[in-house]
Design an enzyme around this catalytic site. Structure first.
Site, PDB file in Angstrom:
ATOM      1  CG  ASN A 330      -2.197   0.905   0.904  1.00  0.00           C
ATOM      2  OD1 ASN A 330      -2.241   1.495  -0.187  1.00  0.00           O
ATOM      3  ND2 ASN A 330      -3.211   0.818   1.977  1.00  0.00           N
ATOM      4  CG  HIS A 366      -8.023   1.260   7.445  1.00  0.00           C
ATOM      5  ND1 HIS A 366      -6.880   2.148   7.579  1.00  0.00           N
ATOM      6  CD2 HIS A 366      -7.869   0.382   6.476  1.00  0.00           C
ATOM      7  CE1 HIS A 366      -5.860   1.598   6.953  1.00  0.00           C
ATOM      8  NE2 HIS A 366      -6.543   0.694   5.874  1.00  0.00           N
TER       9      HIS A 366
END
Length: 509
Positions: A330, A366
């Protein structure tokens, strides 16, 4: 909560018909099939663009093409819930239009709006699983719009006040609403990333990357890698599904098998994310978006097209530590956080606080699930522990005992096996909370492997701090005393010399 969730799901496109039948045959959800088709749609979109539009001098046509393609794909996945992203883009545009000359107010309003909207979305759509809902591309959009806001205000500053990063991303001119829509909905990046600044999109539209070659071959290579990783992931998770680690059968295995099984499951789970990123990166490369630099080797005109790479495959597969995962997985999101959160907190003058704040932001971004927060806490603790072990090994063990085993073949084999085992086992421990999300689920998995992750870190902490307290501490105190004694003697000697000098000068006078 249930009524809100039912209302939300009614906004999705119908799953019956051809798509539903194909999903049923493949034994996947319709949402997952839509996601896969959307990622692969980037390739025909790239073909049409390169065939018919790329050489057009009408930039509005370019923007219109990407805005329509991206918004259509968003509707294909989420139906009427496409309005969430449209509202977010329009809000940022209006805030920028009226408030960009008041940077603090604009940045604060833009940041609070997007993060609050995302948090509300998480709250009303939360479940025990990682669902493919409108919040998935919206979290990508949130970072894009927040970063765009920073770049817009940086464009108002003199060049002398900008950092090197800011000089590359600042926006002196205010983009139109169509340009912002095309940037936000860019087909290869709106769904699962990667993150990129508006300036990259602008350079792409201006044709800066067109003179370079090799993008088709590079893009198809990433597509092939994505297919391979998806196959490995699906086969691996067929034999080690998530549900297995919550079952009584898993607890009947020996501890070492449980630890290794959990580690291999984590690798297969990661490969799902990696395959998605490879698909979208391949499409971005094929369209000529990801130029990084001209190639120093190979055919003239070929280039390095890894400018939007979200995963460094070679380093990921050959790495041995959690820090290697952080550096290679990521990548673009981590770079975004570094550029717009970590470095913007420089005024705190404390790297640890800035790093901690960055991890807290990532966890909140998140969602609300406790598993996200546990995963980032474990990342912080394990990376810190790795640095302690590396420091101890390089400064204490190798200098004293390195000659006994450093060049031995047996040592090299054991060293490789130990690091790879650690890499696999602790990957399973770290990813468990991230995947299982709810406390009652991930704590059950932790319990099934006897909480080994906590125990081994506590043992190491006791060894490390105990060593420095009982051995290094007294030694350092002794060194300080010796240094202090020598400094005192030197000062006394200098003082006596000065006194003698004064006496001699007095006699001479």
């Amino acid at each position: 909560m249930a009524s809100v969730d039912t209302e939300f799901r009614s906004n999705l496109p119908p799953s019956s018909g051809l798509l539903g039948g194909v999903a049923q045959r493949l034994d996947v959800t319709v949402e997952a099939l839509r996601l896969l088709l959307t990622l692969l749609a980037g390739y025909p979109i790239a073909f049409v663009y390169c065939k018919y539009i790329v050489n057009s001098q009408a930039k509005r046509l370019h923007h219109l093409y990407f805005a329509i393609c991206g918004a259509s794909l968003c509707y294909f996945n989420y139906g009427l819930d496409v309005y969430h992203s449209l509202l977010g883009i329009l809000t940022t545009y209006l805030l920028g239009l009226f408030l960009r000359h008041k940077p603090k107010i604009f940045l604060t309003a833009n940041f609070i709006f997007h993060m609050t909207y995302l948090m509300l979305g998480y709250y009303y759509t939360a479940s025990n699983e990682y669902d493919i809902l409108w919040t998935m591309p919206h979290c990508i959009l949130v970072l894009r719009m927040i970063g765009y806001g920073f770049d817009l205000t940086d464009g108002l500053k003199p060049q002398s006040e900008l950092s090197e990063d800011q000089k590359e991303t600042n926006l002196p001119q205010f983009p139109s609403l169509l340009e912002l829509l095309a940037f936000a909905y860019f087909p290869g990046g709106f769904l699962v990333g990667p993150q990129f600044p508006y300036r990259r999109y602008q350079r792409f539209i201006d044709g800066e990357f067109r003179k370079h070659k090799g993008q088709l071959e590079a893009g198809l290579n990433r597509l092939a890698a994505g297919v391979l990783y998806l196959i490995v992931s699906q086969v691996g998770l067929y034999y080690l599904p998530d549900s297995y680690f919550l079952s009584p059968e898993f607890t009947q295995l020996s501890l070492i098998r449980r630890m290794y099984y959990l580690g291999f499951w984590a690798k297969f789970s990661l490969y799902k994310y990696i395959s998605c990123w490879l698909f979208t990166e391949g499409a971005l490369i094929c369209i000529g978006f990801t130029f990084k630099k001209a190639s120093e080797t190979g055919p003239e005109g070929n280039a390095d097209w890894s400018g939007c790479s979200n995963v460094k495959l070679v380093h990921l597969e050959t790495g041995n530590t959690m820090e290697h995962y952080v550096q290679t997985f990521n990548v673009n999101t981590n770079q975004w956080v570094g550029r717009y959160i970590y470095k913007r907190l420089r005024f705190l003058n404390n790297r640890m606080i800035s790093y901690g704040a960055s991890l807290v932001f990532l966890a909140i971004w998140h969602g609300f699930h406790s598993g996200y927060y546990m995963a980032f806490v474990m990342e912080y603790m394990i990376v810190s522990t790795e640095k302690q072990i590396t420091n101890m090994y390089e400064k204490k063990i190798l200098p004293n005992y390195g000659n006994y085993f450093k060049d031995k073949a047996v040592y090299k084999a054991l060293h490789f096996f130990a690091l790879k085992s650690y890499n696999i086992i602790y990957m399973g421990w770290c990813l468990s909370s991230f995947v299982f999300l709810k406390y009652e689920r991930w704590i059950r998995v932790y319990s099934a492997v006897n909480y080994f992750g906590f125990i081994y870190m506590l043992i190491w902490a006791a060894i490390y701090h105990g060593y420095f307290y009982f051995f290094e501490g007294p030694r350092q105190q002794q060194v300080k005393r010796e240094t202090g004694r020598r400094d005192k003697e030197d000062n006394e000697s200098k003082s006596k010399e000065n006194e003698n000098l004064v006496e001699e000068n007095a006699k001479n006078k």
